[in-house]
Scaffold this motif. Structure first.
Motif, PDB file in Angstrom:
ATOM      1  N   ILE A  79       8.729   0.148  -0.917  1.00 15.97           N
ATOM      2  CA  ILE A  79       7.289  -0.102  -0.821  1.00 15.97           C
ATOM      3  C   ILE A  79       7.013  -1.547  -0.397  1.00 15.97           C
ATOM      4  CG2 ILE A  79       5.150  -0.273  -2.159  1.00 15.97           C
ATOM      5  CD1 ILE A  79       6.189   2.204  -3.722  1.00 15.97           C
ATOM      6  N   LEU A  80       7.715  -2.494  -1.013  1.00 20.34           N
ATOM      7  CA  LEU A  80       7.520  -3.905  -0.646  1.00 20.34           C
ATOM      8  C   LEU A  80       7.882  -4.157   0.816  1.00 20.34           C
ATOM      9  CD1 LEU A  80       8.792  -5.762  -3.827  1.00 20.34           C
ATOM     10  CD2 LEU A  80       6.439  -5.561  -3.026  1.00 20.34           C
ATOM     11  N   LYS A  81       8.956  -3.562   1.288  1.00 22.63           N
ATOM     12  CA  LYS A  81       9.367  -3.739   2.688  1.00 22.63           C
ATOM     13  C   LYS A  81       8.345  -3.098   3.631  1.00 22.63           C
ATOM     14  CE  LYS A  81      12.334  -5.012   5.851  1.00 22.63           C
ATOM     15  NZ  LYS A  81      12.626  -6.418   6.123  1.00 22.63           N
ATOM     16  N   ILE A  82       7.848  -1.923   3.283  1.00 20.97           N
ATOM     17  CA  ILE A  82       6.840  -1.258   4.118  1.00 20.97           C
ATOM     18  C   ILE A  82       5.604  -2.139   4.257  1.00 20.97           C
ATOM     19  CG2 ILE A  82       5.193   0.680   4.189  1.00 20.97           C
ATOM     20  CD1 ILE A  82       7.500   2.391   2.902  1.00 20.97           C
ATOM     21  N   THR A  83       5.115  -2.679   3.154  1.00 20.87           N
ATOM     22  CA  THR A  83       3.908  -3.515   3.221  1.00 20.87           C
ATOM     23  C   THR A  83       4.168  -4.791   4.025  1.00 20.87           C
ATOM     24  OG1 THR A  83       4.386  -4.501   1.056  1.00 20.87           O
ATOM     25  CG2 THR A  83       2.884  -2.615   1.099  1.00 20.87           C
ATOM     26  N   THR A  84       5.359  -5.342   3.907  1.00 20.08           N
ATOM     27  CA  THR A  84       5.710  -6.523   4.696  1.00 20.08           C
ATOM     28  C   THR A  84       5.714  -6.177   6.182  1.00 20.08           C
ATOM     29  OG1 THR A  84       7.033  -7.419   2.885  1.00 20.08           O
ATOM     30  CG2 THR A  84       7.480  -8.281   5.075  1.00 20.08           C
ATOM     31  N   LEU A  85       6.287  -5.045   6.537  1.00 23.18           N
ATOM     32  CA  LEU A  85       6.342  -4.633   7.931  1.00 23.18           C
ATOM     33  C   LEU A  85       4.961  -4.313   8.499  1.00 23.18           C
ATOM     34  CD1 LEU A  85       9.514  -2.385   7.716  1.00 23.18           C
ATOM     35  CD2 LEU A  85       9.325  -4.547   8.986  1.00 23.18           C
ATOM     36  N   LEU A  86       4.060  -3.821   7.653  1.00 24.54           N
ATOM     37  CA  LEU A  86       2.697  -3.546   8.123  1.00 24.54           C
ATOM     38  C   LEU A  86       1.991  -4.840   8.520  1.00 24.54           C
ATOM     39  CD1 LEU A  86       1.513  -0.805   5.621  1.00 24.54           C
ATOM     40  CD2 LEU A  86       2.005  -0.503   8.056  1.00 24.54           C
ATOM     41  N   GLY A  87       2.356  -5.926   7.864  1.00 21.97           N
ATOM     42  CA  GLY A  87       1.789  -7.229   8.216  1.00 21.97           C
ATOM     43  C   GLY A  87       0.373  -7.402   7.698  1.00 21.97           C
ATOM     44  N   GLY A  88      -0.299  -8.406   8.243  1.00 24.51           N
ATOM     45  CA  GLY A  88      -1.668  -8.696   7.838  1.00 24.51           C
ATOM     46  C   GLY A  88      -1.764  -8.958   6.351  1.00 24.51           C
ATOM     47  N   ILE A  89      -2.852  -8.518   5.778  1.00 24.80           N
ATOM     48  CA  ILE A  89      -3.106  -8.725   4.348  1.00 24.80           C
ATOM     49  C   ILE A  89      -2.055  -8.051   3.476  1.00 24.80           C
ATOM     50  CG2 ILE A  89      -4.660  -6.766   4.080  1.00 24.80           C
ATOM     51  CD1 ILE A  89      -6.004  -9.603   2.459  1.00 24.80           C
ATOM     52  N   TYR A  90      -1.432  -6.995   3.990  1.00 22.16           N
ATOM     53  CA  TYR A  90      -0.451  -6.247   3.207  1.00 22.16           C
ATOM     54  C   TYR A  90       0.811  -7.065   2.950  1.00 22.16           C
ATOM     55  CZ  TYR A  90      -3.748  -2.835   4.746  1.00 22.16           C
ATOM     56  OH  TYR A  90      -4.917  -2.187   5.012  1.00 22.16           O
ATOM     57  N   LYS A  91       1.040  -8.094   3.770  1.00 18.71           N
ATOM     58  CA  LYS A  91       2.191  -8.968   3.551  1.00 18.71           C
ATOM     59  C   LYS A  91       2.127  -9.662   2.197  1.00 18.71           C
ATOM     60  CE  LYS A  91       4.512 -10.692   7.452  1.00 18.71           C
ATOM     61  NZ  LYS A  91       4.732 -11.757   8.392  1.00 18.71           N
ATOM     62  N   LEU A  92       0.929  -9.771   1.627  1.00 19.57           N
ATOM     63  CA  LEU A  92       0.802 -10.410   0.319  1.00 19.57           C
ATOM     64  C   LEU A  92       1.585  -9.671  -0.760  1.00 19.57           C
ATOM     65  CD1 LEU A  92      -2.970 -11.413   0.328  1.00 19.57           C
ATOM     66  CD2 LEU A  92      -0.978 -12.899   0.614  1.00 19.57           C
ATOM     67  N   ALA A  93       1.913  -8.424  -0.499  1.00 13.80           N
ATOM     68  CA  ALA A  93       2.687  -7.655  -1.476  1.00 13.80           C
ATOM     69  C   ALA A  93       4.070  -8.261  -1.691  1.00 13.80           C
ATOM     70  CB  ALA A  93       2.810  -6.203  -1.032  1.00 13.80           C
ATOM     71  N   PHE A  94       4.505  -9.141  -0.779  1.00 18.50           N
ATOM     72  CA  PHE A  94       5.798  -9.783  -0.969  1.00 18.50           C
ATOM     73  C   PHE A  94       5.843 -10.546  -2.289  1.00 18.50           C
ATOM     74  CE2 PHE A  94       3.672 -13.537   0.602  1.00 18.50           C
ATOM     75  CZ  PHE A  94       4.333 -14.591  -0.016  1.00 18.50           C
ATOM     76  N   LEU A  95       4.676 -10.885  -2.822  1.00 19.24           N
ATOM     77  CA  LEU A  95       4.627 -11.547  -4.124  1.00 19.24           C
ATOM     78  C   LEU A  95       5.240 -10.669  -5.207  1.00 19.24           C
ATOM     79  CD1 LEU A  95       1.055 -13.113  -3.925  1.00 19.24           C
ATOM     80  CD2 LEU A  95       3.249 -14.313  -3.722  1.00 19.24           C
ATOM     81  N   GLY A  96       5.270  -9.366  -4.952  1.00 17.82           N
ATOM     82  CA  GLY A  96       5.892  -8.445  -5.890  1.00 17.82           C
ATOM     83  C   GLY A  96       7.386  -8.688  -6.056  1.00 17.82           C
ATOM     84  N   LYS A  97       7.984  -9.431  -5.127  1.00 12.99           N
ATOM     85  CA  LYS A  97       9.419  -9.728  -5.227  1.00 12.99           C
ATOM     86  C   LYS A  97       9.737 -10.645  -6.395  1.00 12.99           C
ATOM     87  CE  LYS A  97      10.718  -8.795  -0.523  1.00 12.99           C
ATOM     88  NZ  LYS A  97      11.498  -9.193   0.613  1.00 12.99           N
TER      89      LYS A  97
END
Length: 137
Positions: A79-97
Motif C-alpha cells: 500500500i505504501l509503495k502504491i501511494t508513493t508511485l501514484l505521486g502527488g498528495i498520495y506521496k505523503l503516505a511515505f510517512l507511514g514508513k
C-alpha cells in the motif's frame, strides 16, 4: 494479455472482495502515469504468481504489488509503495514508513479479517480503459 505487463507494477487482489475491488478502482482513477495493471488472486495469472513464490493459493486476504524481475511487496508495504508511485498528495503516505512493519501489518490484518463486513459487496464495472488494465490470463 497486456504485451507490456512486465514494464508495469501489478496489483494482485481478492477479486471477490468488495473492499478490494473498491481499492482497485480507487488506484485506477488516480493512476495518471498508467503505472499499474491488476489481477485477481483467483485468476490463472494470480494463482501462478502465488504458486511460483510458495505463497498461499486458497486464502486471498493479502494484497501484493509486483514489479516483474525486481520485487514483490505485500500488505502495508504494498500500500505504501502504491501511494508513493501514484505521486502527488498520495506521496505523503511515505510517512507511514516510520511505523514499524509489525504494527502497520497488524492493522492491515485487522482490516483484512473484517473486510467483508466493512463494505457491502458492490459490483465493480470497469470502463473500457480500466478493463485494458486487468490481466485475466
Amino acid at each position: 494479455m497486456q504485451e507490456n505487463w512486465k514494464d508495469k507494477h501489478i496489483v494482485f487482489f481478492d477479486g471477490e472482495c468488495g473492499v478490494c475491488n473498491f481499492w482497485v478502482q480507487w488506484i485506477m482513477v488516480r493512476d495518471k502515469k498508467d503505472s499499474f495493471l491488476f489481477a485477481s488472486l483467483q485468476s490463472e495469472f494470480g494463482q501462478k504468481f502465488l504458486s511460483e513464490r510458495g505463497l498461499e493459493t486458497k486464502e486471498f486476504n493479502t494484497m501484493y504489488l509486483w514489479k516483474p524481475d525486481k520485487y514483490y511487496l505485500k500488505k502495508s508495504q504494498a500500500i505504501l509503495k502504491i501511494t508513493t508511485l501514484l505521486g502527488g498528495i498520495y506521496k505523503l503516505a511515505f510517512l507511514g514508513k516510520i511505523i514499524p512493519l509489525f504494527i502497520s501489518d497488524f492493522f492491515y490484518d485487522m482490516v483484512s479479517r473484517n473486510r467483508m463486513k466493512l463494505a457491502a459487496q458492490k459490483c465493480f464495472l470497469p470502463d473500457k480503459h480500466q478493463r485494458s488494465k486487468i490481466i485475466e490470463v
